[in-house]
Scaffold this motif. Structure first.
Motif, short mmCIF file in Angstrom:
data_model
loop_
_atom_site.label_atom_id
_atom_site.label_comp_id
_atom_site.label_asym_id
_atom_site.label_seq_id
_atom_site.Cartn_x
_atom_site.Cartn_y
_atom_site.Cartn_z
N ASP A 1 0.82 -1.22 0.00
CA ASP A 1 0.00 0.00 0.00
C ASP A 1 0.86 1.27 0.00
O ASP A 1 0.57 2.21 0.73
CB ASP A 1 -0.93 0.00 1.22
N TRP B 1 2.81 -1.32 -4.65
CA TRP B 1 1.46 -1.64 -4.21
C TRP B 1 1.00 -2.92 -4.88
O TRP B 1 1.64 -3.42 -5.81
CB TRP B 1 0.49 -0.49 -4.47
N LYS C 1 0.40 -7.48 4.97
CA LYS C 1 0.71 -6.10 5.32
C LYS C 1 2.20 -5.96 5.61
O LYS C 1 2.95 -6.93 5.63
CB LYS C 1 -0.13 -5.66 6.51
N LYS D 1 -0.24 4.95 7.22
CA LYS D 1 0.59 4.26 6.24
C LYS D 1 1.77 5.10 5.75
O LYS D 1 2.64 4.60 5.05
CB LYS D 1 -0.27 3.83 5.05
N ASN E 1 -6.08 6.00 6.58
CA ASN E 1 -5.53 6.17 5.23
C ASN E 1 -5.50 7.65 4.87
O ASN E 1 -6.02 8.50 5.61
CB ASN E 1 -6.34 5.38 4.20
N ASN F 1 -6.65 3.31 -1.54
CA ASN F 1 -6.20 2.55 -0.36
C ASN F 1 -5.05 3.21 0.35
O ASN F 1 -4.44 2.63 1.21
CB ASN F 1 -5.80 1.13 -0.78
N GLN F 2 -4.75 4.43 -0.01
CA GLN F 2 -3.56 5.08 0.54
C GLN F 2 -3.93 6.11 1.58
O GLN F 2 -4.96 6.75 1.47
CB GLN F 2 -2.77 5.70 -0.60
#
Length: 273
Positions: free
Chosen positions: A37, A43, A78, A147, A169, A272-273
């Motif tokens: 991610d 990614w 992850k 993240k 995120n 998703n970031q």
């Protein structure tokens, strides 16, 4: 057999096995993993979820091809799971890890870094308060994605001097900024650019001119990898030095930034970031 022939035979007998050992020790295939991610650097490939894609993947594959080594970039879960897979030697290499002194007992970090991520201060357009330095952020409410990775020194600075809410995120961090619940967001330059454009926020949010942190993203080879030998470490360091000097890293980042943006704009995708 003359003494000279005997000596020659002895030397050949000693040299050939050692040369064979060197050849046998050369790594032919590297199993690589990393963050699932961290676009545009790395990614999970939405078309092939078992594999990872991104600028670091492209650069590593390019270097490995020149070295005559095959590379496979696999999704291992992850970040913490990816780290454990490499620590244990089940996988050989991490493709995007920040330099962490706590990992020096289990990983060989390859210098220079394969890429560098500029952490920017993002604000609403027209925000009156100047945020050109860390001192100017103190006392103001900020947000940051969990993240987003920063250097250990900057992480300590955040804890000691900044009021920062960690969000799951970057999308949620930027939403806080848009709603006025935060005055600034700390985020990578490229992830921020892609996401603000994709979410239709590019006219409302902007990055301040100078980065506040520039963490390097390194290749890190497991002590327990059968491929970890001086030849491979030296070749990887040589290729990373060449990449840094050639500008290829910037090209790969720009290309993968566009790829990621295109994926985010597809109906089935969600940021998703």
């Amino acid at each position: 057999m003359s003494p000279r022939q005997t000596l020659t035979s002895l030397i050949v007998g000693l040299v050939l096995p050692s040369m064979a050992a060197v050849a046998a020790g050369k790594c032919e295939r590297l199993v690589v993993t990393g963050s699932p991610d961290a676009p545009p650097y790395l990614w999970r490939d939405p078309q092939d979820p078992k594999h990872l894609m991104g600028a670091n993947a492209d650069l590593l594959k390019e270097a490995a091809t020149q070295m005559g080594v095959k590379v496979e970039l696999l999704f291992a879960g992850k970040r913490s799971q990816a780290l454990e897979e490499v620590r244990s030697g089940r996988m050989d290499l991490l493709a995007d890890t920040p330099l962490n002194t706590g990992e020096l007992e289990s990983l060989d970090f390859i210098h220079p870094p394969i890429a560098q991520n500029e952490i920017m201060v993002w604000t609403r357009v027209g925000h009156a308060q100047p945020f050109n330095s860390l001192a100017e952020l103190s006392g103001h409410a900020g947000a940051m994605s969990e993240k987003t990775r920063v250097t250990p020194t900057f992480e300590n600075t955040i804890k000691e001097h900044l009021t920062l809410a960690k969000q799951p995120n970057l999308t949620q961090a930027f939403q806080q900024l848009m709603l006025g619940q935060a005055e600034f967001v700390l985020a990578g330059r490229y992830a921020g650019l892609a996401l603000t454009q994709t979410l239709g926020m590019s006219k409302d949010l902007q990055a301040q001119p100078l980065p506040v942190d520039t963490p390097g993203l390194y290749l890190a080879l497991s002590f327990n990898s059968a491929c970890n030998d001086p030849w491979l470490r030296g070749q990887l360091a040589k290729k990373m030095t060449e990449l840094a000097a050639s500008g290829r890293s910037s090209e790969a980042v720009a290309r993968n930034l566009e790829l990621w943006k295109a994926q985010l704009q597809q109906p089935a995708s969600t940021p998703n970031q």
